[in-house]
Design an enzyme around this catalytic site. Structure first.
Site, PDB file in Angstrom:
ATOM      1  N   HIS A   1     -34.729  13.231   0.256  1.00 21.96           N
ATOM      2  CA  HIS A   1     -33.725  14.119   0.624  1.00 21.96           C
ATOM      3  C   HIS A   1     -33.685  15.526   0.234  1.00 21.96           C
ATOM      4  O   HIS A   1     -33.915  15.762  -0.950  1.00 21.96           O
ATOM      5  CB  HIS A   1     -32.407  13.674   0.838  1.00 21.96           C
ATOM      6  CG  HIS A   1     -31.958  12.668   1.830  1.00 21.96           C
ATOM      7  ND1 HIS A   1     -31.982  12.984   3.047  1.00 21.96           N
ATOM      8  CD2 HIS A   1     -31.829  11.192   1.687  1.00 21.96           C
ATOM      9  CE1 HIS A   1     -31.600  11.836   3.780  1.00 21.96           C
ATOM     10  NE2 HIS A   1     -31.730  10.900   2.883  1.00 21.96           N
ATOM     11  N   CYS A  32     -37.096  17.498   4.199  1.00 22.52           N
ATOM     12  CA  CYS A  32     -36.941  18.475   5.664  1.00 22.52           C
ATOM     13  C   CYS A  32     -36.909  20.010   5.230  1.00 22.52           C
ATOM     14  O   CYS A  32     -36.863  20.425   4.194  1.00 22.52           O
ATOM     15  CB  CYS A  32     -35.497  18.050   6.345  1.00 22.52           C
ATOM     16  SG  CYS A  32     -34.105  18.093   4.802  1.00 22.52           S
TER      17      CYS A  32
END
Lengths: 52, 295
Positions: free
Chosen positions: B153, B257
């Site tokens: 993450h 991301c």
């Protein structure tokens, strides 16, 4: 809405205040522990893997 | 006549109002109850609902950016403790029988500071990634030839890969397993490829890092790809060529991301294995010299 809730809480001011804070705490924990964890994967924020 | 009476009542009310201004032992009349006008009630309720929704959105930001960090820190700690216990018991290396979410290695990026360490868990499901960086199950394991690919993450949930865009070419990514330390180094970036050997590639830190050739010629240290590009974790990133096991380079790939707070694209970091240190059971607490490369 909030006025209605306040008027329907029983007891004197101090009791109402405690009850109101308890309601707020309950609503926040419901959001934090149930609603947000459920909603998060549906939102386009945090997918980190590539499609395989 | 009616007018006269009216004036009289009015006068009386005025004098009564004036009388209220001076202290009087009479109890004051309560203000009139708020009107039960349905339009007023509807407008006020609508406003209150909007304010409530705004607070819920703010709470979601708190949840996403801070609260998930707290939850993940606990899970990461448990995974690290479980892995330490496992390493106490068995010191031989095998990566079989790993369940989803089981920790099997630790990763360090010394350039991010001595406190940057995460236990890597098996699998890339949402539940696994909440614990820490997750290994793509079908890719290679640390030290093996092929592509050891890990997702993590970037925002919230411990944000292990928050800053991987700051990994420079040749920065060490150290992976610790039961009985080995594997040192991976980030590959040259696109703009560094030309003149690598004479330029940055000649620095001591870059020993073992070269512009890869053959099927690997398009593999660079850092790239941004669309989410659909699964080929970045292939044995030869960006290609469907699969060389025989003996001819495969040992790579490590990080995915997260991009940009932050969005999942529109993916940020990819590729590194190459440059060194392996076998752990010496007699020297507990020894760490490889690469761990001291703090920026």
């Amino acid at each position: 809405m909030y006025g209605w809730i306040w008027n329907h809480l029983p007891g004197p001011f101090a009791v109402r205040l405690v009850l109101a804070l308890a309601l707020v705490a309950g609503a926040v924990s419901l959001l934090m522990f149930v609603v947000f964890p459920w909603a998060e994967p549906l939102l386009p924020f945090n997918n980190v893997t590539t499609e395989q | 006549m009616g007018t006269v009476e009216h004036i009289g009542r009015g006068a009386g009310r005025i004098s009564g109002d004036l009388g209220d201004l001076i202290p009087s032992p009479r109890p004051r009349a309560r203000p009139p109850a708020p009107s039960k006008d349905p339009v007023r009630t509807a407008v006020r309720t609508f406003g209150e609902v909007l304010i409530t929704l705004g607070i819920v959105v703010l709470l979601f930001v708190v949840y996403e950016v801070y609260w998930t960090d707290v939850i993940s820190a606990g899970k990461q700690k448990d995974a690290t403790t479980a892995l330490d216990d496992k390493w106490q018991q068995e010191r031989e290396e095998h990566f079989t029988g790993l369940g989803e979410g089981d920790g099997f290695a630790k990763m360090y990026i010394p350039a991010f500071g001595a406190d940057y360490h995460f236990t890597i868990v098996e699998g890339t499901t949402a539940a696994s990634l909440e614990i820490g960086p997750g290994h793509y199950t079908q890719t290679a394991y640390p030290g093996q030839s092929g592509n050891f690919a890990v997702a993590g993450h970037r925002v919230g949930k411990g944000a292990p890969f928050n800053d991987i865009n700051l990994i420079n070419s040749c920065d060490a990514i150290v992976v610790e397993t039961a009985d080995n330390w594997f040192v991976y180094r980030a590959l040259p970036k696109e703009e560094e490829k030309a003149g690598w050997a004479e330029g940055r590639g000649s620095e001591a830190q870059c020993k073992g890092v070269s512009v890869l050739g053959g099927p690997y010629e398009n593999v660079i240290g850092q790239q941004i790809v669309p989410p659909t590009d699964g080929s970045v974790i292939a044995p030869v990133p960006g290609s469907d060529v699969v060389p025989s096991a003996g001819e495969q380079a040992a790579l490590m790939t990080l995915t997260t991301c991009h940009p932050r707070f969005s999942d529109k694209e993916r940020l990819i970091v590729h590194a190459v294995l440059v060194k392996q240190w076998q752990k010496d059971p007699g020297k507990q607490g020894w760490t490889p010299p690469e761990m001291k490369e703090t920026a």
